[in-house]
Enzyme design. Structure first.
Site, short mmCIF file in Angstrom:
data_model
loop_
_atom_site.label_atom_id
_atom_site.label_comp_id
_atom_site.label_asym_id
_atom_site.label_seq_id
_atom_site.Cartn_x
_atom_site.Cartn_y
_atom_site.Cartn_z
N ASP A 128 0.82 -1.21 0.00
CA ASP A 128 0.00 0.00 0.00
C ASP A 128 0.86 1.27 0.00
O ASP A 128 1.91 1.33 0.62
CB ASP A 128 -0.91 -0.04 1.24
N GLU B 48 -3.35 -0.63 -8.12
CA GLU B 48 -4.27 0.46 -7.77
C GLU B 48 -3.49 1.77 -7.89
O GLU B 48 -2.31 1.83 -7.57
CB GLU B 48 -4.78 0.29 -6.33
N LYS C 219 -9.19 9.74 9.55
CA LYS C 219 -8.92 8.40 10.06
C LYS C 219 -9.89 8.01 11.18
O LYS C 219 -10.09 8.77 12.13
CB LYS C 219 -7.49 8.32 10.60
#
Ligand code: ZN
Length: 508
Positions: A182, A296, A338
């Protein structure tokens, strides 16, 4: 087929109790879902105290078992001789396990609706499996950590993947699952994830996005566009204009057109990010060789929202340059902070989301990815209603918060120490995260009764404070925290299962 020489009823119908008996002979507590019978051996995961072991039981000689590192002993069960090999649940054995039982290795998931379950501690996968099992249409990504998170937790891409493998094995998840490298920002970030065997790569060119493009005076925009890396873009400003100006793009739900200014501002804002993505993609493709992978592209962590027009420009350009991707994370309107719900106008979000989706269908199809995706309960129904399968929900820190929820009841004094440290470290640790909590609104631990501790995790400010201070907390309390969770793993799994089911049911 050595096991076919076992008593039939034991080998086929009751392999589970055989494994359990064998595990007991080896002094192990067995995870029943882990038991897997191949033609030649029985595999299972068990624990002595809190130390996990892979057990392999077989008769005679076994070439697969020989690849694992461990200790063998002979065990007699109902008059038959077995070899029981007990192996540490470490990296070397995880690598062999992925070859022996392919479901313990990550795979590409394609355009299936999917959910990413980041796990900062490396203990959460069994809880994730228990939740995802209840929603058959959603494919999971069990290994998912960003470069930034690994830096703060001190884990390597390989450890993250191995932890997911053991979790998948423990719970017996037999369907495909992915491993997401990621927020990769540099080519060097990519290599360690490739070496570890990741299948899903999230390229984040956010540092190359020029957020001033919206407000810079025209002369500055012109200068910036002229200085774009045109060679990498395999393009010129004139050719770019020919592709976009004077045309109307029909995207079904709506049409889209560029005037010269909007085109140049889009190129100014995203041109370098496109060039960077192409370079990253080519580096990744060359490193992966023949191995399948999926990509991605994420620009979610930038200051200004990605307009549908900009999204169309970025996706069209990446496509022209040969980049292939399965999901894209625009920076949506509103605030994705978050650990808390969406902050913004729901009607505006829906109107824009529909346009992003039309672009994703038209230029892909590819999935729209929702980063910082946990706890965005107010927009899940909107996304689910429109996107169908074209959605990837990415959560990273919410599983850590559920670990703290478990700790609040398992070990209140440890939770108090963690909360006190989080209050101290928040101002420094919040940098690079999208949060707006005010630590003054989080009650100090000494004012809370034991029964009130978990409630901190239901407060906006408490969640964010604890969410972003994980690096400091793990540096100081990591071993204690993990040990407490390991002794009380069922409590942690239950908290995770409950929390993830709340998320996933909106998409089922
Ligand atoms: Zn993200």
């Amino acid at each position: 087929m050595v096991l076919s020489s076992l008593p039939d009823e034991r080998a086929r119908e009751d392999g589970r109790s055989l494994a359990t008996d064998l595990g007991h002979s080896g002094g192990l507590r067995i995870y029943p879902e882990s038991i897997a019978t191949t033609g030649e051996a029985i595999f299972f995961l068990g624990k002595k105290g809190t130390l996990p072991f892979l057990g392999i039981a077989f008769k005679g000689r076994n070439s697969t078992a020989a690849n694992f590192i461990g200790d063998e002993r002979s065990i007699a069960l109902e008059g038959q001789e077995f070899t029981l090999k007990l192996c540490l649940a470490d990296h070397a054995n995880a690598a062999v396990l992925r070859a022996a039982l392919p479901y313990t290795a990550p795979q590409v998931l394609g355009l299936r609706k999917s959910a990413g379950c980041g796990d900062r501690l490396g203990l959460a996968t069994p809880g994730h499996v228990r939740a995802i099992r209840q929603f058959s249409g959603i494919a999971p990504i069990f290994a998912q950590q960003s470069v930034r998170e690994n830096a703060r937790t001190g884990r390597t891409p390989q450890q993250v993947l191995d932890d997911a493998t053991w979790g998948v094995f423990q719970e017996g998840w037999r369907q495909p699952w992915g491993a997401d490298a990621d927020h990769l920002k540099t080519p060097a970030d990519i290599d360690a994830f490739v070496a570890a065997g990741y299948t899903f790569y999230t390229i984040d060119p956010g540092d190359s996005v020029d957020n001033d493009a919206h407000t810079a005076p025209p002369a500055a925009v012109t200068a910036k566009v002229q200085s774009l890396p045109w060679e990498t873009l395999e393009d010129t400003a004139q050719d770019m204009e020919r592709r976009y100006l004077g045309r109307t793009f029909n995207l079904g739900e709506f049409t889209l057109a560029f005037d010269r200014e909007s085109l140049w501002r889009a190129a100014c804002k995203y041109g370098r990010a496109i060039a960077h993505t192409v370079q990253m993609y080519r580096h990744l493709a060359s490193r992966m060789g023949d191995r399948p992978f999926e990509l991605e592209v994420s620009v979610d962590e930038t200051e200004t929202p990605t307009s549908p027009q900009e999204h169309f420009f970025v996706a069209s350009e990446l496509r022209r340059l040969g980049v292939q991707w399965v999901s894209l994370a625009p920076r949506y309107v509103g605030r994705f902070e978050k650990g808390v719900d969406y902050i913004g106008d729901l009607a505006q979000f829906e109107a824009e989301f529909i346009k992003h989706l039309a672009i994703a269908r038209h230029l892909g199809p590819y999935k729209l990815s929702l980063h910082s995706g946990s706890d965005k309960f107010s927009i899940y129904p909107i996304i689910a209603r429109h996107a169908g399968d074209l959605v990837h929900l990415k959560t990273a820190g919410t599983s850590y918060l559920e670990a703290l929820r478990a700790i609040a009841s398992i070990d209140p004094s440890l939770f108090r120490e963690i909360l006190a440290l989080a209050r101290e470290c928040y101002e420094e640790d919040r940098a690079t995260y999208h949060v707006s909590a005010d630590p003054a609104r989080v009650p100090p631990p000494e004012r809370l009764a034991d029964s009130e501790l978990a409630g901190v995790l239901d407060l906006f400010d408490g969640r964010q404070l604890l969410h972003v201070t994980f690096g400091s907390v793990l540096e100081r309390f990591g071993p204690e925290l993990k040990e407490a969770l390991t002794w009380h793993e069922e409590e942690y799994y239950t908290a995770l299962e409950t929390h993830f089911c709340k998320h996933l049911k909106a998409f089922a």
